[in-house]
Design a protein around this motif. Structure first.
Motif, short mmCIF file in Angstrom:
data_model
loop_
_atom_site.label_atom_id
_atom_site.label_comp_id
_atom_site.label_asym_id
_atom_site.label_seq_id
_atom_site.Cartn_x
_atom_site.Cartn_y
_atom_site.Cartn_z
N TRP A 173 0.65 -1.64 -0.03
CA TRP A 173 0.08 -0.42 0.40
C TRP A 173 0.75 0.99 -0.14
CZ3 TRP A 173 -5.46 1.12 0.52
CH2 TRP A 173 -5.99 -0.35 0.23
N GLY A 174 1.88 0.95 0.15
CA GLY A 174 3.34 2.32 -0.34
C GLY A 174 3.62 3.15 1.01
N ILE A 175 3.44 4.16 0.69
CA ILE A 175 4.12 5.08 1.61
C ILE A 175 3.02 5.39 2.58
CG2 ILE A 175 5.68 7.14 2.00
CD1 ILE A 175 7.80 3.93 1.64
N TYR A 176 3.61 5.51 3.93
CA TYR A 176 2.93 6.22 5.48
C TYR A 176 3.47 7.58 6.03
CZ TYR A 176 -1.83 4.23 3.82
OH TYR A 176 -2.99 3.52 3.06
N PRO A 177 3.20 8.55 6.10
CA PRO A 177 3.42 9.44 7.29
C PRO A 177 3.15 8.56 8.46
CG PRO A 177 2.81 10.35 5.49
CD PRO A 177 2.26 9.13 5.27
N ASN A 178 4.36 8.65 9.21
CA ASN A 178 3.74 7.48 10.59
C ASN A 178 4.25 9.06 11.71
OD1 ASN A 178 3.90 6.61 13.08
ND2 ASN A 178 6.40 6.40 13.20
N ILE A 179 3.44 9.51 12.12
CA ILE A 179 3.17 10.12 13.04
C ILE A 179 2.26 10.44 14.08
CG2 ILE A 179 1.62 12.84 12.79
CD1 ILE A 179 3.52 12.58 10.93
N GLN A 180 3.63 11.05 15.38
CA GLN A 180 2.87 10.79 16.90
C GLN A 180 1.08 11.19 17.33
OE1 GLN A 180 5.01 13.21 18.92
NE2 GLN A 180 4.54 11.65 21.03
N GLN A 181 0.82 10.75 18.11
CA GLN A 181 -0.89 10.58 18.35
C GLN A 181 -0.06 11.79 19.78
OE1 GLN A 181 -3.58 9.36 17.73
NE2 GLN A 181 -4.83 10.05 19.44
N VAL A 182 -1.26 12.83 19.78
CA VAL A 182 -1.25 13.80 20.44
C VAL A 182 -2.10 13.10 22.49
CG1 VAL A 182 -2.19 16.78 21.21
CG2 VAL A 182 -1.62 15.68 18.65
N ASN A 183 -1.28 12.78 23.06
CA ASN A 183 -1.78 12.35 24.13
C ASN A 183 -1.00 12.52 25.58
OD1 ASN A 183 0.41 10.58 23.25
ND2 ASN A 183 -0.85 8.99 23.22
N LYS A 184 -1.35 11.82 26.56
CA LYS A 184 0.16 12.07 27.55
C LYS A 184 1.06 11.83 27.79
CE LYS A 184 -3.62 12.17 31.25
NZ LYS A 184 -4.77 11.58 32.70
#
Length: 210
Positions: A173-184
């Motif tokens: 399925w190709g390349i995906y940006p891996n972005i951190q979650q806004v949480n504690k």
């Protein structure tokens, strides 16, 4: 004079910061004169120099239909996730996003939310329990989200991000940006504590507009 007083106050603040345990994303410059923020390369799961190979393996043959029907309820379905050969069983998967989901047209490249602790409350990767694989909606370069976060982290608290190569049941399925979650977990990296108010602005159900 006032200028000298302000300079002395700034130096005292920096010295105080040096003596305290700082959040991970704050650090003192090599000469001990400046309090800096935002590490250039986060390392670990968000290492900007590494594109991880990630496979999501679903046991259900109709997993795509389940993900689609569960979008509104945000109900997760189980999967086994493999990252660079390391296996994480029983993670929870759902489609995520609002505009990136509803305005993607005929594209099947959806964004994914991964709950590491879906079946095992202690399961995490490098201290993170929630992952986001984004589809770069309206960004043909696939660079904007990761590049912006990398640059702005020098000035304000901002998310970590890099790229992964995603396969679903072995299909590319190709390349995906891996972005951190806004949480504690994110708050602890930037602030002395994470017990403040956490809110987001969602539009009321049934309303239009932005």
């Amino acid at each position: 004079n006032m200028k000298l007083w302000l300079l002395s106050l700034m130096m005292l603040a920096i010295q105080w910061s040096s003596a305290q345990s700082l959040p991970d994303e704050l650090y003192i410059s090599g000469d001990g004169k400046m309090l800096l923020s935002g590490k250039r390369n986060s390392g670990g799961f968000y290492d900007s120099a590494h594109v991880a190979e990630v496979n999501l393996q679903f046991s259900q043959s109709n997993y795509w239909s389940l993900l689609t029907s569960n979008y509104q309820s945000k109900k997760e379905i189980p999967a086994t996730m493999t990252i660079d050969g390391a296996t994480y069983a029983g993670v929870g998967i759902r489609f995520k996003g609002n505009t990136s989901y509803n305005m993607a047209g005929n594209s099947q490249k959806k964004s994914f939310n991964v709950s590491m602790d879906f079946t095992d409350t202690d399961l995490e990767i490098d201290g993170y329990s929630t992952l986001n694989f984004n589809n770069s909606f309206q960004d043909p370069t696939f660079l904007r989200e990761v590049l912006y976060a990398r640059q702005i982290r020098k000035y304000v608290p901002a998310l970590k991000g890099n790229f992964i190569h995603l396969t679903l049941n072995g299909v590319d399925w190709g390349i995906y940006p891996n972005i951190q979650q806004v949480n504690k977990d994110f708050y602890k990296e930037w602030f002395k504590n994470n017990d403040g108010i956490n809110w987001r602005a969602d539009k009321p159900t049934g309303t239009g507009g932005g």
